[in-house]
Write an enzyme that holds these catalytic residues in place. Structure first.
Site, PDB file in Angstrom:
ATOM      1  N   ASP A 121      35.362  32.831   2.256  1.00 11.59           N
ATOM      2  CA  ASP A 121      34.973  31.729   2.422  1.00 11.59           C
ATOM      3  C   ASP A 121      33.554  31.652   1.768  1.00 11.59           C
ATOM      4  OD1 ASP A 121      36.957  30.887   4.213  1.00 11.59           O
ATOM      5  OD2 ASP A 121      36.098  31.710   5.842  1.00 11.59           O
ATOM      6  N   ASP A 143      40.743  25.873   2.757  1.00 18.14           N
ATOM      7  CA  ASP A 143      41.001  25.008   3.900  1.00 18.14           C
ATOM      8  C   ASP A 143      40.637  23.660   3.570  1.00 18.14           C
ATOM      9  OD1 ASP A 143      40.551  27.426   5.280  1.00 18.14           O
ATOM     10  OD2 ASP A 143      38.505  27.799   5.129  1.00 18.14           O
TER      11      ASP A 143
END
Length: 169
Positions: A121, A143
């Site tokens: 991330d 995401d």
């Protein structure tokens, strides 16, 4: 059963989401060489931060063990299979694209889990004032695809309408 006539746009969305997500991750990890915890400020409200997510969305159900990580991979494989079945039968282009975005993001994050043992991330939105501070979860482009896909599914279910909807009694 024949595939939906809307399958192609869904598969394009899937491939694009997967490719953009993985290309960005490779760029950040291999070209930029970002390291865990490193922060690169992009704008006053956006940083690139290297964070490894060992859980699922929003860091829930953290799994540090190899067995736990593979359980998450197997769960993701099952979810993608169900989404693929739904995509095969999609009744609209919007639904197909939404499902493609979700599946592409899930596959991208799943590949991270297999290759790295966790999901990479990077994006950290935040707002800081003299009296208040807000920081969103660190996330990645997979995401974004998943959230956009869910948003499109919600929109389609609320406002999309079906040509034969008035025929059901």
């Amino acid at each position: 059963m024949n595939p939906s006539p809307h399958l192609r746009p869904g598969l394009i969305a899937l491939a694009a989401t997967f490719a953009v997500d993985q290309a960005f991750k490779v760029f950040m990890l291999q070209v930029v060489g970002i390291t865990t915890g490193q922060v690169i400020t992009v704008a006053p409200v956006l940083d690139l931060v290297m964070a490894w997510n060992y859980g699922v969305s929003f860091g829930l159900f953290q799994q540090d063990s190899v067995l736990g990580q593979w359980a998450l991979v197997l769960f993701k494989v099952g979810a993608v299979a169900l989404i693929g079945w739904w995509l095969w039968r999609a009744e609209s282009t919007l639904t197909a694209v939404a499902l493609g975005l979700i599946a592409g993001g899930a596959i991208g994050n799943g590949l991270d889990r297999v290759v790295y043992g966790a999901v990479a991330d990077f994006f950290a939105f935040h707002i800081t004032t003299a009296t208040w501070q807000f920081q969103w979860y660190v996330f990645n482009l997979a995401d974004v695809g998943i959230v956009a896909g869910v948003g499109l599914l919600l929109y389609d279910s609320l406002f999309g309408g079906r040509p034969d909807a008035s025929k059901s009694a």
